[in-house]
Design an enzyme around this catalytic site. Sequence first.
Site, mmCIF file in Angstrom:
data_model
loop_
_atom_site.group_PDB
_atom_site.id
_atom_site.type_symbol
_atom_site.label_atom_id
_atom_site.label_comp_id
_atom_site.label_asym_id
_atom_site.label_seq_id
_atom_site.Cartn_x
_atom_site.Cartn_y
_atom_site.Cartn_z
ATOM 1 N N LYS A 114 0.847 -1.198 0.000
ATOM 2 C CA LYS A 114 0.000 0.000 0.000
ATOM 3 C C LYS A 114 0.878 1.242 0.000
ATOM 4 O O LYS A 114 1.688 1.447 0.885
ATOM 5 C CB LYS A 114 -0.925 0.045 1.224
ATOM 6 C CG LYS A 114 -2.026 1.086 1.015
ATOM 7 C CD LYS A 114 -2.701 1.535 2.295
ATOM 8 C CE LYS A 114 -1.943 2.609 3.029
ATOM 9 N NZ LYS A 114 -1.818 3.887 2.309
ATOM 10 N N GLU A 190 9.922 0.722 10.469
ATOM 11 C CA GLU A 190 10.968 1.736 10.286
ATOM 12 C C GLU A 190 10.283 3.069 10.534
ATOM 13 O O GLU A 190 9.448 3.496 9.738
ATOM 14 C CB GLU A 190 11.540 1.609 8.862
ATOM 15 C CG GLU A 190 12.926 2.161 8.746
ATOM 16 C CD GLU A 190 12.905 3.620 8.405
ATOM 17 O OE1 GLU A 190 12.954 4.447 9.359
ATOM 18 O OE2 GLU A 190 12.821 3.950 7.228
ATOM 19 N N CYS A 224 13.352 10.430 7.581
ATOM 20 C CA CYS A 224 13.248 9.849 8.925
ATOM 21 C C CYS A 224 14.582 9.988 9.656
ATOM 22 O O CYS A 224 14.615 10.132 10.870
ATOM 23 C CB CYS A 224 12.828 8.400 8.839
ATOM 24 S SG CYS A 224 13.777 7.457 7.660
ATOM 25 N N GLU A 321 10.025 15.330 16.070
ATOM 26 C CA GLU A 321 10.361 15.232 14.651
ATOM 27 C C GLU A 321 9.592 16.326 13.894
ATOM 28 O O GLU A 321 8.361 16.303 13.847
ATOM 29 C CB GLU A 321 9.961 13.840 14.146
ATOM 30 C CG GLU A 321 10.486 13.528 12.782
ATOM 31 C CD GLU A 321 10.170 12.093 12.352
ATOM 32 O OE1 GLU A 321 9.052 11.628 12.584
ATOM 33 O OE2 GLU A 321 11.065 11.456 11.761
HETATM 34 N N1 NAD Z 1 10.098 7.505 9.203
HETATM 35 C C1 NAD Z 1 9.698 7.882 8.013
HETATM 36 O O1 NAD Z 1 10.281 7.496 7.014
HETATM 37 C C2 NAD Z 1 8.497 8.767 7.890
HETATM 38 C C3 NAD Z 1 7.874 8.843 6.662
HETATM 39 C C4 NAD Z 1 6.719 9.649 6.537
HETATM 40 C C5 NAD Z 1 6.274 10.348 7.637
HETATM 41 N N2 NAD Z 1 6.933 10.274 8.821
HETATM 42 C C6 NAD Z 1 6.469 11.016 10.001
HETATM 43 O O2 NAD Z 1 5.089 10.829 10.101
HETATM 44 C C7 NAD Z 1 4.435 12.091 10.256
HETATM 45 C C8 NAD Z 1 3.064 11.999 9.678
HETATM 46 O O3 NAD Z 1 3.121 11.642 8.308
HETATM 47 P P1 NAD Z 1 2.037 10.641 7.742
HETATM 48 O O4 NAD Z 1 0.744 10.972 8.422
HETATM 49 O O5 NAD Z 1 2.029 10.608 6.291
HETATM 50 O O6 NAD Z 1 2.658 9.234 8.280
HETATM 51 P P2 NAD Z 1 1.885 7.923 8.570
HETATM 52 O O7 NAD Z 1 2.705 7.088 9.450
HETATM 53 O O8 NAD Z 1 0.496 8.226 9.017
HETATM 54 O O9 NAD Z 1 1.772 7.259 7.112
HETATM 55 C C9 NAD Z 1 2.641 6.282 6.600
HETATM 56 C C10 NAD Z 1 1.855 5.176 5.925
HETATM 57 O O10 NAD Z 1 1.009 4.555 6.884
HETATM 58 C C11 NAD Z 1 -0.326 4.508 6.407
HETATM 59 N N3 NAD Z 1 -1.245 4.556 7.552
HETATM 60 C C12 NAD Z 1 -1.723 5.650 8.214
HETATM 61 N N4 NAD Z 1 -2.571 5.282 9.182
HETATM 62 C C13 NAD Z 1 -2.628 3.934 9.177
HETATM 63 C C14 NAD Z 1 -3.330 2.956 9.955
HETATM 64 N N5 NAD Z 1 -4.166 3.316 10.930
HETATM 65 N N6 NAD Z 1 -3.147 1.666 9.668
HETATM 66 C C15 NAD Z 1 -2.305 1.284 8.681
HETATM 67 N N7 NAD Z 1 -1.635 2.144 7.899
HETATM 68 C C16 NAD Z 1 -1.780 3.464 8.141
HETATM 69 C C17 NAD Z 1 -0.409 5.698 5.487
HETATM 70 O O11 NAD Z 1 -1.494 5.566 4.592
HETATM 71 C C18 NAD Z 1 0.930 5.660 4.806
HETATM 72 O O12 NAD Z 1 0.915 4.725 3.756
HETATM 73 C C19 NAD Z 1 5.363 13.046 9.584
HETATM 74 O O13 NAD Z 1 5.219 14.351 10.045
HETATM 75 C C20 NAD Z 1 6.697 12.487 9.934
HETATM 76 O O14 NAD Z 1 7.078 12.944 11.200
HETATM 77 C C21 NAD Z 1 8.022 9.483 8.972
#
Ligand code: NAD
Length: 423
Positions: A114, A190, A224, A321
């Site tokens: 996904k 991760e 990240c 972060e």
């Molecule tokens: N470590 C990293 O590489 C990384 C990458 C993106 C964002 N972030 C952090 O996350 C914060 C928020 O960004 P975001 O909202 O896009 O991240 P997120 O963790 O919500 O999203 C990452 C992935 O998880 C999915 N996801 C979200 N809610 C989910 C759930 N309940 N069950 C399963 N999958 C789910 C999303 O659709 C996306 O594909 C950013 O501000 C940043 O701090 C970190």
Amino acid sequence: MTAYERCRVLLRFADLIEQHADEVAALETWDNGKTLTQSAGAEVPMLARCMRYYAGWADKIHGLVVPADGAHHAQVLHEPVGVAGQIIPWNFPLLMFAWKVGPALACGNTVVLKTAEQTPLSALYVASLLHEAGLPDGVLNVVSGFGPTAGAALCSHMGVDKLAFTGSTGTGQIVLELAARSNLKPVTLELGGKSPFIVMDDADVDQAVELAHHAVFFNQGQCCCAGSRTFVHERVYDEFVEKSKARAMKRVVGDPFRNGVEQGPQIDEEQFKKILRYVQSGVDSGATLLAGGDRAGNRGFYIQPTVFADAKDDMKIAREEIFGPVQTILKFSGVEEVIRRANASHYGLAAGVFTRSLGAANTLSRALRVGTVWVNCYDVFDAGIPFGGYKMSGVGREKGVYALRNYLQTKAVVTPIRGAAWL
Ligand SMILES: NC(=O)c1ccc[n+]([C@@H]2O[C@H](COP(=O)([O-])OP(=O)(O)OC[C@H]3O[C@@H](n4cnc5c(N)ncnc54)[C@H](O)[C@@H]3O)[C@@H](O)[C@H]2O)c1
């Protein structure tokens, strides 16, 4: 499919990526806003390299024969886990595709991946290339969808045998919980970070400034492992701060498709507003704002490269972060002190150490509780080097030989031996 056939599919896929490099890079920039220079110069070559790396492993994965006590032949087989569910974020859509799909397919699994809702395009396109390379239908399934619906369904599904997730720490906790409540599928995570970048007093200040700048501003600060706590020794602090300010003010922000641009827009309005709230909190908590601090221009989600100095460990900008182009500089006076302060975080993803002293580099690399230490370099991501976090930055490792373990089951097969020659 035999292991050798899997190897050949992945190699053909890497060739197709290179043949279609222009389209793949343009899609990544269009989707995400990162510069075309970066998509074409880093992301696309790293995707192809990662696929060739795992193609090389496909026919070299095998078990062991154990010298069991008594008249038994004991084999250990390494089998694919089955269906791997993979959830990836928006900051590096192609690279996250590579790190997840490469090892899963090399080990003989099927995949439901996904993508993040903000960046669905490049994964769909490269998945079509993978099918062109000979991957049978149904082996890799790319799903576009929202996290709490499509993502959560994947985490809870009884037919999914393994989950790999990259994203925020909060969502990682939900993913782990959903996996535990359904079928106890193993999970690798991760997650986020607040990585220290440590500049010792013997460092070449000009080089350290440049590297620290890239460590935090690369990819619009949306990494990240961004080096988002810049710790600088008091003896070089003033010079470092002045030069960091000048470097940030020189950073070229604008249309990511234009040559010479170093920084494009943030991913979306939500992140844009969140970053500006962090900037405001930095000002309110008394850090010295040296550069930036506002949006860039009046259209689009562009943010001025921002530098804070004189930050304190308990400020929000030094603890949380930000995921944006905001550098936070902190002063320190000794090795013991900086180790204690750098480790005083729930995160433990990465660290940078900048010094000419082998002793200091050795001490720091062993004392820092993080998954990667870059000494006099930063953001080096070879396919063979493991990547992942200590503490709340994650569970397990991706890349390298370590990622294979995430996608293999271990089975012991024991058979009696009649008339064993050695007994
Ligand atoms: N470590 C990293 O590489 C990384 C990458 C993106 C964002 N972030 C952090 O996350 C914060 C928020 O960004 P975001 O909202 O896009 O991240 P997120 O963790 O919500 O999203 C990452 C992935 O998880 C999915 N996801 C979200 N809610 C989910 C759930 N309940 N069950 C399963 N999958 C789910 C999303 O659709 C996306 O594909 C950013 O501000 C940043 O701090 C970190």
